[in-house]
Write a protein that holds these residues in place. Structure first.
Motif, PDB file in Angstrom:
ATOM      1  N   UNK A  37      33.375 -22.239   0.470  1.00  0.00           N
ATOM      2  CA  UNK A  37      34.264 -23.323   0.058  1.00  0.00           C
ATOM      3  C   UNK A  37      33.546 -24.668   0.087  1.00  0.00           C
ATOM      4  N   UNK A  38      32.782 -24.921   1.141  1.00  0.00           N
ATOM      5  CA  UNK A  38      32.046 -26.177   1.233  1.00  0.00           C
ATOM      6  C   UNK A  38      30.999 -26.285   0.131  1.00  0.00           C
ATOM      7  N   UNK A  39      30.313 -25.173  -0.124  1.00  0.00           N
ATOM      8  CA  UNK A  39      29.299 -25.192  -1.178  1.00  0.00           C
ATOM      9  C   UNK A  39      29.930 -25.431  -2.548  1.00  0.00           C
ATOM     10  N   UNK A  40      31.063 -24.773  -2.814  1.00  0.00           N
ATOM     11  CA  UNK A  40      31.743 -24.936  -4.101  1.00  0.00           C
ATOM     12  C   UNK A  40      32.287 -26.345  -4.278  1.00  0.00           C
ATOM     13  N   UNK A  41      32.639 -26.995  -3.168  1.00  0.00           N
ATOM     14  CA  UNK A  41      33.176 -28.355  -3.237  1.00  0.00           C
ATOM     15  C   UNK A  41      32.075 -29.398  -3.354  1.00  0.00           C
ATOM     16  N   UNK A  98      39.355 -30.991   2.922  1.00  0.00           N
ATOM     17  CA  UNK A  98      38.388 -32.052   3.198  1.00  0.00           C
ATOM     18  C   UNK A  98      37.371 -31.548   4.223  1.00  0.00           C
ATOM     19  N   UNK A  99      36.061 -31.713   3.961  1.00  0.00           N
ATOM     20  CA  UNK A  99      35.041 -31.187   4.891  1.00  0.00           C
ATOM     21  C   UNK A  99      35.223 -31.641   6.333  1.00  0.00           C
ATOM     22  N   UNK A 100      35.596 -32.901   6.547  1.00  0.00           N
ATOM     23  CA  UNK A 100      35.751 -33.397   7.919  1.00  0.00           C
ATOM     24  C   UNK A 100      36.901 -32.688   8.631  1.00  0.00           C
ATOM     25  N   UNK A 101      38.004 -32.460   7.918  1.00  0.00           N
ATOM     26  CA  UNK A 101      39.138 -31.747   8.517  1.00  0.00           C
ATOM     27  C   UNK A 101      38.773 -30.290   8.800  1.00  0.00           C
ATOM     28  N   UNK A 102      38.049 -29.682   7.873  1.00  0.00           N
ATOM     29  CA  UNK A 102      37.623 -28.288   8.071  1.00  0.00           C
ATOM     30  C   UNK A 102      36.771 -28.169   9.327  1.00  0.00           C
ATOM     31  N   UNK A 103      35.794 -29.068   9.466  1.00  0.00           N
ATOM     32  CA  UNK A 103      34.891 -29.017  10.615  1.00  0.00           C
ATOM     33  C   UNK A 103      35.660 -29.266  11.915  1.00  0.00           C
TER      34      UNK A 103
END
Length: 428
Positions: A37-41, A98-103
């Motif tokens: 997901x992060x890579x695709x985003x 959002x990457x920050x929320x995911x992390x």
């Protein structure tokens, strides 16, 4: 070194193993889905590194707290509460992008793992007789390995068909297995133990890792070796895809080979552990298996094609599975029952801390060197670390025998009711 004095509760062992396998499958399913997901985003490599660190850092930082919690709180309460919290966090994770929320949510999930991991590890020796612990450890190792093998495969299928939401919701459901185990297990520890004397001659000294030379040698040597070779987790994707020209399918097969190798390795070493009546022999077993991993990594640096990594990673995985069995058995033998949660948490923190160091070192060196010499350097550095710890282990074994301390408590071998469990009977 309290084990159960009645017959081994194999139903509890299988329940725990099943829950570990399901939750491990869910964890690897989610990790693969999130990375995709992060890579695709369009997220940067820094975001992916942040994801790995978020999944690891809480296990290191919280180890002193969660280890004590696993020893003092009722195991049923911990498993049910942490399992439900992880269900809620992972369900929320399925609806953020959002990457920050995911992390941040991944870090919260790891906080739950920091609680359940030492709790389950400390429960296992309480379920079985001392002679049955190697087999019980192998059963749990097998379940974990099968879950880790299935997770990435399911992620590849599900992400392609449904995106990341469905895999993450499945992962959320997998945490219900921990809740079920907490409710169904007959074995419990913590919370309502019989009070022990707080003063006087009958009070046992508090367990401290630094007082047990053998266990301390295992923890420090394992952390050092994992720091040396842990970077291959970052490097191998570039080594396989770019240096060796392997396909994405080959990359997946190579990763699966390590986990597949852990299955026979754990069972073979469990059979061997029955015959090792000296705790020092278990420490030597840890060093030999760590050396086997490092030697295999060193040989892997010379392969001309990616396909040859599959048999090498099978061997390395077998050594990894054996190392886990030896280390778990040593911890169960030498740590008082009341302190096992803390001991397993500290050991897990050493492993995860070494992995974090390896990630950082491998990622930094990739900017300077090509993958092949880095793979070779990681294997060589690991072997140097193993060799450097050999004299440390020899001295620690002599010291433990000279003082007659079966555990890190400083208790003489003949003065405790459980001393016979620290020096196993020939039937082991």
């Amino acid at each position: 070194m309290s084990f159960t004095t009645a017959g081994s509760r194999w139903s509890d062992v299988w329940l725990t193993a099943t829950a570990r396998g399901i939750s491990m499958c869910g964890d690897f399913l989610a990790a693969t889905a999130l990375a995709l997901a992060l890579q695709a985003a369009g997220a940067s490599g820094l975001a992916v590194s942040g994801l790995l660190l978020a999944a690891t850092l809480p296990l290191v930082v919280l180890a002193p707290l969660t280890g004590r919690l696993a020893d003092r709180a009722d195991s049923r309460t911990l498993l049910v509460t942490a399992g439900l919290a992880q269900v809620a966090v992972c369900s929320l994770l399925a609806f953020v992008d959002h990457p920050a929320l995911i992390i941040g949510l991944v870090a919260l999930l790891a906080c739950g793992l920091a609680v359940t991991q030492p709790c389950l590890a400390a429960l296992l020796p309480t379920m079985v007789r001392a002679a049955d612990l190697p087999r019980a450890s192998a059963i749990n190792q097998t379940a974990s390995s099968l879950g880790a093998l299935a997770g990435p495969v399911l992620a590849g299928l599900l992400v392609g068909q449904f995106g990341t939401r469905v895999p993450l919701l499945i992962d959320a459901a997998s945490y219900l297995a921990l809740v079920a185990v907490g409710l169904l297990l007959r074995t419990r520890r913590g919370g309502r133990r019989v009070a022990t004397p707080t003063s006087g001659p009958d009070r046992a000294p508090a367990w401290r890792l630094r007082r047990d030379p053998l266990l301390l040698a295992v923890v420090t040597s394992t952390a050092a070796v994992i720091t040396a070779v842990g970077g291959i987790n970052v490097i191998e994707v570039f080594f396989i895809r770019e240096t060796l020209g392997g396909s994405s399918t080959t990359y997946g097969l190579v990763g699966a080979a390590w986990m597949a190798g852990m299955l026979p390795g754990s069972w073979l070493c469990a059979r061997l552990a029955h015959r090792l009546t000296d705790d020092a022999a278990l420490v030597y077993g840890v060093l030999v298996t760590l050396g086997g991993i490092c030697l295999t990594v060193l040989v892997a640096a010379a392969v001309p094609t990616a396909a040859l990594l599959v048999p090498l990673w099978l061997v390395a995985g077998a050594a990894n599975g054996g190392e886990n069995v030896f280390a778990n058995l040593l911890t169960a033998r030498r740590v008082p029952e009341a302190s096992r949660g803390r001991a397993y948490a500290l050991y897990g923190a050493a492993v995860q801390g070494g992995s974090m160091g390896g990630y950082l070192i491998g990622g930094a060196l990739l900017a300077l060197l090509s993958p092949r010499p880095l793979i070779a350097g990681a294997g060589a550095a690991g072997l140097v670390a193993v060799v450097a710890f050999v004299p440390v282990v020899v001295r620690s074994a002599r010291r433990a025998r000279a003082t007659g301390t079966p555990s890190g408590t400083g208790e003489p071998a003949g003065d405790t009711a459980d001393a016979g469990l620290a020096t196993p009977a020939p039937a082991r």
